[in-house]
Design a protein around this motif. Structure first.
Motif, mmCIF file in Angstrom:
data_model
loop_
_atom_site.group_PDB
_atom_site.id
_atom_site.type_symbol
_atom_site.label_atom_id
_atom_site.label_comp_id
_atom_site.label_asym_id
_atom_site.label_seq_id
_atom_site.Cartn_x
_atom_site.Cartn_y
_atom_site.Cartn_z
ATOM 1 N N GLY A 266 22.971 31.827 -3.333
ATOM 2 C CA GLY A 266 23.530 30.524 -3.646
ATOM 3 C C GLY A 266 22.719 29.803 -4.692
ATOM 4 O O GLY A 266 21.895 30.405 -5.389
ATOM 5 N N THR A 267 22.945 28.489 -4.806
ATOM 6 C CA THR A 267 22.320 27.666 -5.843
ATOM 7 C C THR A 267 21.833 26.356 -5.254
ATOM 8 O O THR A 267 22.481 25.782 -4.388
ATOM 9 C CB THR A 267 23.322 27.363 -6.980
ATOM 10 N N THR A 268 20.701 25.881 -5.758
ATOM 11 C CA THR A 268 20.152 24.600 -5.319
ATOM 12 C C THR A 268 19.198 24.086 -6.389
ATOM 13 O O THR A 268 18.922 24.771 -7.376
ATOM 14 C CB THR A 268 19.409 24.748 -3.978
ATOM 15 N N ASN A 269 18.701 22.855 -6.209
ATOM 16 C CA ASN A 269 17.591 22.348 -7.005
ATOM 17 C C ASN A 269 16.273 22.717 -6.335
ATOM 18 O O ASN A 269 16.217 22.878 -5.122
ATOM 19 C CB ASN A 269 17.649 20.822 -7.116
ATOM 20 N N VAL A 270 15.224 22.846 -7.127
ATOM 21 C CA VAL A 270 13.886 23.047 -6.575
ATOM 22 C C VAL A 270 12.948 21.963 -7.106
ATOM 23 O O VAL A 270 13.044 21.570 -8.270
ATOM 24 C CB VAL A 270 13.313 24.450 -6.899
ATOM 25 N N ASP A 271 12.087 21.487 -6.241
ATOM 26 C CA ASP A 271 11.133 20.441 -6.593
ATOM 27 C C ASP A 271 9.998 21.025 -7.437
ATOM 28 O O ASP A 271 9.324 21.965 -7.015
ATOM 29 C CB ASP A 271 10.568 19.824 -5.307
ATOM 30 N N VAL A 272 9.815 20.480 -8.635
ATOM 31 C CA VAL A 272 8.646 20.830 -9.452
ATOM 32 C C VAL A 272 7.944 19.514 -9.770
ATOM 33 O O VAL A 272 8.341 18.782 -10.671
ATOM 34 C CB VAL A 272 9.036 21.570 -10.742
ATOM 35 N N ASN A 273 6.936 19.200 -8.982
ATOM 36 C CA ASN A 273 6.240 17.925 -9.083
ATOM 37 C C ASN A 273 4.965 18.050 -9.910
ATOM 38 O O ASN A 273 4.577 19.150 -10.329
ATOM 39 C CB ASN A 273 5.928 17.398 -7.677
ATOM 40 N N LEU B 68 8.659 26.751 -2.887
ATOM 41 C CA LEU B 68 9.525 25.848 -3.642
ATOM 42 C C LEU B 68 10.487 25.158 -2.688
ATOM 43 O O LEU B 68 11.289 25.809 -2.021
ATOM 44 C CB LEU B 68 10.295 26.617 -4.714
ATOM 45 N N SER B 69 10.424 23.851 -2.624
ATOM 46 C CA SER B 69 11.298 23.071 -1.764
ATOM 47 C C SER B 69 12.677 22.970 -2.395
ATOM 48 O O SER B 69 12.813 22.804 -3.613
ATOM 49 C CB SER B 69 10.727 21.665 -1.567
ATOM 50 N N GLY C 153 9.910 18.618 1.850
ATOM 51 C CA GLY C 153 8.509 18.390 1.531
ATOM 52 C C GLY C 153 8.290 18.767 0.091
ATOM 53 O O GLY C 153 9.158 19.366 -0.546
ATOM 54 N N PRO C 154 7.155 18.435 -0.480
ATOM 55 C CA PRO C 154 6.899 18.792 -1.873
ATOM 56 C C PRO C 154 6.636 20.288 -2.021
ATOM 57 O O PRO C 154 6.085 20.932 -1.122
ATOM 58 C CB PRO C 154 5.641 17.984 -2.216
ATOM 59 N N SER C 155 7.047 20.842 -3.154
ATOM 60 C CA SER C 155 6.693 22.228 -3.468
ATOM 61 C C SER C 155 5.190 22.316 -3.676
ATOM 62 O O SER C 155 4.571 21.405 -4.246
ATOM 63 C CB SER C 155 7.405 22.691 -4.740
ATOM 64 N N THR C 156 4.593 23.422 -3.214
ATOM 65 C CA THR C 156 3.140 23.573 -3.319
ATOM 66 C C THR C 156 2.785 24.999 -3.698
ATOM 67 O O THR C 156 3.548 25.939 -3.450
ATOM 68 C CB THR C 156 2.444 23.236 -1.987
ATOM 69 N N HIS D 16 3.094 35.215 -3.834
ATOM 70 C CA HIS D 16 4.070 35.153 -2.754
ATOM 71 C C HIS D 16 4.948 33.923 -2.971
ATOM 72 O O HIS D 16 4.452 32.799 -3.081
ATOM 73 C CB HIS D 16 3.404 35.064 -1.383
ATOM 74 N N LEU D 17 6.254 34.155 -3.035
ATOM 75 C CA LEU D 17 7.197 33.076 -3.343
ATOM 76 C C LEU D 17 8.151 32.861 -2.180
ATOM 77 O O LEU D 17 8.738 33.810 -1.653
ATOM 78 C CB LEU D 17 8.001 33.430 -4.597
ATOM 79 N N GLY D 18 8.322 31.618 -1.821
ATOM 80 C CA GLY D 18 9.351 31.239 -0.867
ATOM 81 C C GLY D 18 10.259 30.205 -1.501
ATOM 82 O O GLY D 18 9.782 29.155 -1.957
ATOM 83 N N VAL D 19 11.539 30.500 -1.584
ATOM 84 C CA VAL D 19 12.512 29.538 -2.110
ATOM 85 C C VAL D 19 13.247 28.950 -0.917
ATOM 86 O O VAL D 19 14.112 29.586 -0.323
ATOM 87 C CB VAL D 19 13.498 30.188 -3.094
ATOM 88 N N GLY D 20 12.856 27.745 -0.541
ATOM 89 C CA GLY D 20 13.404 27.111 0.651
ATOM 90 C C GLY D 20 12.357 27.030 1.744
ATOM 91 O O GLY D 20 11.366 27.766 1.721
ATOM 92 N N PRO D 21 12.536 26.125 2.699
ATOM 93 C CA PRO D 21 11.543 25.933 3.761
ATOM 94 C C PRO D 21 11.447 27.155 4.652
ATOM 95 O O PRO D 21 12.436 27.829 4.934
ATOM 96 C CB PRO D 21 12.083 24.722 4.533
ATOM 97 N N ASP D 22 10.226 27.463 5.110
ATOM 98 C CA ASP D 22 10.065 28.604 6.004
ATOM 99 C C ASP D 22 10.572 28.251 7.398
ATOM 100 O O ASP D 22 10.944 27.121 7.691
ATOM 101 C CB ASP D 22 8.611 29.072 6.041
#
Length: 453
Positions: free
Chosen positions: A115-122, A24-25, A12-15, A139-145
């Motif tokens: 680890g490492t990944t890309n994050v969506d910044v729309n 952050l997706s 989903g999109p980062s919001t 409050h930050l979440g890196v990856g889907p809850d």
């Protein structure tokens, strides 16, 4: 220019919600637990919301910008690495001449994996980040809850973007170049603000930052201890961060050999670093800093050993890694360069140490990103190298090239144009490969063979 296509696939999109929850997706990364379609690394608080939002936006701005010959159409997503005690957000400019990284150092929450990944910044997220202010935590979440993970039916956001060869190679080159930088100046916040705001506005202007006591002064030409900045507009992403700046550190080549440099702002609980190539038209990809290490016979095999010992550490201790691998430090350093060609290590100037990451790109896409080295090995295999003591003759379609092996001098146009400032040419690399007794070319053939027609 060679390009590969990278597919980003997000749940989903980062919001950023009104109550300060930044989600952050993530897309296709590597974690300690193994490859993940949507890795989940962190959930918790960032105690300094405004600088974190501004820093993330700055990294995203670099990823969206082509500083040399600007043109629209470029879109990339930043890379994030979680190594247990910090988050590192990284990006490269479209032209390959500016590298940005935000190191978030104060995490208050749960590290769920490394680890490492890309994050969506729309677009909508960028607009929301630009409005973050005040002193409330974020409050930050890196990856889907967990709820998203359990109800996920597939990606709802997909992006397919080209990844130019020079952009991918830049991730390898910049860590080697940065490892040769020294700290040249450190300014307190007020001096940092004053100096950066005094930079000429012309995007193509070249200046030198020269230490003057506890401050920096501008010079129009090289000066002792100075750091070059060609294209002052390339550090524009520092300016929105100045209201949070505690210190500015400036790094440059220890031998003063080029106008490349790095600019590091210390922010509350984090650091923002920009590395800038020697000229706006020169991307880091063409600097050739990795080639000497890659040309060694042991590098590939050593990289296999060293790579297995990396564990997403915040800093890679060379001595400790050498002991664990049973290798000399210089071979470990060459192995890290080899790993860097696949994006598996970066370099932190503040820590003066490498760090482990795994770029979330298909390894087949980054396997053949050093054409000079490939050409050099082809010359050796074809018998085009004739050795004579400390010199060599290399026959190419363009004629005979004479090489001084130790100094790296050559009679080719590349050497006359760059004088070694952008790494060895293919003829020097070929001569050095052929000169080693353990070269892929048999020793006798390398030393006595005739040049190719």
């Amino acid at each position: 220019m060679t390009q590969a296509v990278q597919a980003y696939s997000y749940a989903g999109p980062s919001t950023l919600t009104a109550d300060g929850r930044l989600g952050l997706s993530t897309s296709g990364g590597t974690a300690l637990s193994g490859p993940q379609a949507h890795p989940r690394f962190f959930s918790g608080l960032l105690t300094h919301a405004a600088p974190a939002a501004a820093g993330l936006l700055a990294v995203a701005d670099v990823a969206l910008t082509r500083y040399h010959q600007p043109r629209p159409g470029w879109t990339r997503d930043p890379v994030v690495t979680c190594d247990g005690d910090r988050l590192r957000f990284e990006s490269f400019s479209a032209c390959g001449g500016v590298y940005a990284r935000l190191d978030v150092l104060e995490l208050d929450g749960d590290v769920l994996d490394r680890g490492t990944t890309n994050v969506d910044v729309n677009g909508p997220l960028r607009e929301s980040l630009a409005r973050v202010g005040g002193r409330d935590p974020l409050h930050l979440g890196v990856g889907p809850d967990e709820l998203t993970v359990t109800t996920l039916d597939g990606a709802v956001v997909e992006k397919k973007v080209p990844l130019p060869e020079r952009w991918l190679r830049g991730f390898a080159e910049v860590q080697v170049i940065a490892a040769g930088f020294d700290l040249r100046a450190e300014l307190a916040g007020p001096q940092a603000v004053r100096f950066l705001r005094s930079l000429p506005r012309g995007a193509r202007t070249t200046v030198w930052a020269v230490p003057a006591g506890r401050d920096l002064r501008l010079s129009s030409g090289p000066a002792r201890g100075g750091v070059g900045l060609s294209g002052t507009g390339r550090v524009a992403t520092l300016l929105p961060l100045l209201r949070f700046a505690k210190k500015l550190r400036v790094y440059g080549p220890a031998d003063g050999s080029s106008a490349a440099g790095a600019w590091e702002l210390e922010l509350p609980g984090m650091r923002y670093t920009l590395a800038v190539s020697p000229e706006p038209w020169r991307g880091f990809s063409g600097e050739g800093a990795v080639l000497s290490d890659l040309a060694t016979d042991e590098a590939a095999a050593d990289a296999d050993v060293v790579g297995m010992l990396l564990n997403f550490e915040p800093t890679v201790e060379l001595g400790l890694l050498a002991d664990r691998a049973g290798l000399p430090v210089e071979r470990v350093r060459a192995a890290l360069t080899q790993l860097g060609t696949a994006g598996r290590v970066g370099y932190d100037l503040h820590e003066a140490a490498h760090f482990h990451r795994e770029l979330p790109y298909d390894r087949d896409q980054v396997a053949q990103l050093n054409p000079r080295l490939t050409a050099a090995r082809r010359l050796v295999a074809s018998g085009a190298v004739r050795l004579a003591g400390d010199t060599a003759e290399v026959t190419t379609d363009g004629g005979m090239r004479r090489v001084r092996i130790a100094s790296g001098e050559c009679t080719c146009p590349w050497w006359y144009d760059h004088r070694g400032s952008r790494g060895p040419c293919k003829h020097v690399l070929a001569a050095r490969i052929a000169a080693r007794p353990s070269s892929a070319e048999p020793e006798g053939a390398a030393r006595q063979g005739t040049a190719a027609p």
